[in-house]
Design a protein around this motif. Sequence first.
Motif, short mmCIF file in Angstrom:
data_model
loop_
_atom_site.label_atom_id
_atom_site.label_comp_id
_atom_site.label_asym_id
_atom_site.label_seq_id
_atom_site.Cartn_x
_atom_site.Cartn_y
_atom_site.Cartn_z
N HIS A 42 0.84 -1.20 0.00
CA HIS A 42 0.00 0.00 0.00
C HIS A 42 0.87 1.25 0.00
O HIS A 42 0.62 2.20 -0.76
CB HIS A 42 -0.91 -0.03 1.22
N CYS A 77 2.69 1.62 -3.43
CA CYS A 77 1.76 2.03 -4.48
C CYS A 77 1.42 3.51 -4.37
O CYS A 77 1.49 4.25 -5.36
CB CYS A 77 0.47 1.21 -4.39
N GLN A 93 1.36 -1.38 -10.20
CA GLN A 93 0.77 -1.25 -8.87
C GLN A 93 -0.47 -2.13 -8.81
O GLN A 93 -1.48 -1.84 -9.46
CB GLN A 93 0.38 0.21 -8.57
N ALA A 105 -2.75 -4.18 -2.76
CA ALA A 105 -2.43 -3.07 -1.86
C ALA A 105 -3.59 -2.75 -0.93
O ALA A 105 -3.39 -2.38 0.23
CB ALA A 105 -2.06 -1.84 -2.68
N ASP A 123 -3.46 -4.87 2.19
CA ASP A 123 -2.16 -4.89 2.87
C ASP A 123 -2.39 -4.97 4.38
O ASP A 123 -2.98 -4.07 4.98
CB ASP A 123 -1.39 -3.62 2.51
#
Length: 437
Positions: free
Chosen positions: A70, A73, A339, A344, A347
Motif C-alpha cells: 500500500h 503504491c 501497482q 495493496a 495490505d
Amino acid sequence: MMGMGIRGARTAIKLATFRTMMAGAALTGDPAAKLLGRRQPANPFPLYEQIREHGDVYRSRLGIFCTVSHAQCRAVLKDPRFGMPVPPSPPAWEMYQGDADTLIHPIERSLLAVNPPEHTRLRRLVAPWFTASALRTRAARVEKIVHSHLDRISDGQDFDLVRDFTAQVPTAVIGDMLGIEIENYEQFGRWGMALATTIDGVRTMGERRMVRAVLAEMTSFFTQLIEENRRAPRDNAISGLVGAEVDGRPVTDEELIGLIGLLLAAGLETTVNLISNSVRFLLEHPDQKRLFLDNPDTAPDVVEEALRYDPPAMFTVRMALEDVELDGRLIPRGGWLVQLLGGANRDPKVFTDPHRFDVTRGNIREHIAFSAGAHHCVGSGLARLEAEIALRELFARFPDMRIAGDVTMRTARSARGPQSIPISVAQAVGPDPSRRA
C-alpha cells in the motif's frame, strides 16, 4: 493491401510472442504472469499474497516490477519520477494505413495516457463537471435515472442485477451528462465495455479487430455529435467543452473525442463493477446487510469498503522516467512498475483482518482503488454518488432480495466485476409515484 498484410503479420507475431512469454512465465510459477495474462484469475488474491512474500517490490520473470505494498503504491503514484507508459507505435489495434491518424483511441489520446503538464491541462478541461457542487446538482438526475430503472423490474419478477440494473444506470448517467439520445445508450454501453476489456492493452488478433471496429464507430459518432453541439449548443458536457480554452489554448476535436471516450472506457465499466460489487458483498454477508438496512445512511461506508475489498480496477502501470531505487531494487529508466491495487488494498500493514468485508472498518477510506496523485480518477466522485444512490434505492425497493444462482465474473484483465448476478425477489416495495414526478 500488401502493406496492410505485412503490418498485420508483424502485429500477430508480436502478440503471439507476448502471449507465449506470459504463458511460459506463468508455467514457472510467476504470480505476476498469472495475474497479467490473457484472462484474470477467478480469485487473484492468493497470487497477491505470493507476491507480498517477496517484499515490497517484486521482479517478474517478464522483466517488469510489481508491488502489492500500500505504501509503495501510494508513493509511486505520487512520485514525479514515474509517469504513464508510452503507448506502442504503431498502435496494436491499427489494421489499415492511416488508422492511427483517423481513429481516436480514448486511452492513448486522452489525459489517462499523458503526463504533466499536458495531463494537467486536459484534466482542467473536464474537472468542472466533477466538482462537489456539480455533483450535488446532478444528484437529483441520478436519482431519477435509478428510480426509472427500478420501476422496470419492480413487478416482483426475478432479474439479473447486472444486465437489468447496474449496467443500465451508469450508461444512462453518462449519456445524460453528454447529451446522448436515449436510443443510443445500448451502443454507448457496448463501446465502453469493449474498450474497458482492453484498457491495459491488446493481447489477441480478435481483440485487435474488436477494438478497431469500436474505434471506427465511436470516432465517427462523436465527430458528428461534436458538430451538432457546435452548431446548436445544449446543456451538456460536450457543448461546455466545445470551444473551451485552457491557458489560451483551445481544446481540439481530437482531444475532445479522447476525453469523451475516456468517460466510456474508464468510467462506465468501473461504475458498473462498483455498484455490482457493493450489492453482491452485502448479499453475501448477511450481518453487514443488516447493518446497512438498519441505517441506509451508511451507504458511503458500504461503497468505500467494496472499493477496498475488491476494487473495480485491479492494477495500474507506471514507467520510470529515470533510474529509481525502491526497496533495494533498481528500476531502470523505461522500466515498468505495476501497482497491484487489489493487493495493496488488502495490505495487512494498513488494514486489520484485510480479507474480511467490514463496513464498520475505522480506516475504510484509506484504500487507493481510484489511484492517487496526478492521475487520481477525476470521475471518482460521480462513481461514488451513483453507487450510494443505487444501493439505497435498490435495497429500499427489494429489502429481501437474494442471490439465486451462480455469480459469473468478467474475464477482463484489469477491470474486475460480475457479469451476471441472478436475483430472486421475495418481496418488493412498489414504486413511489411522487419520486418520478
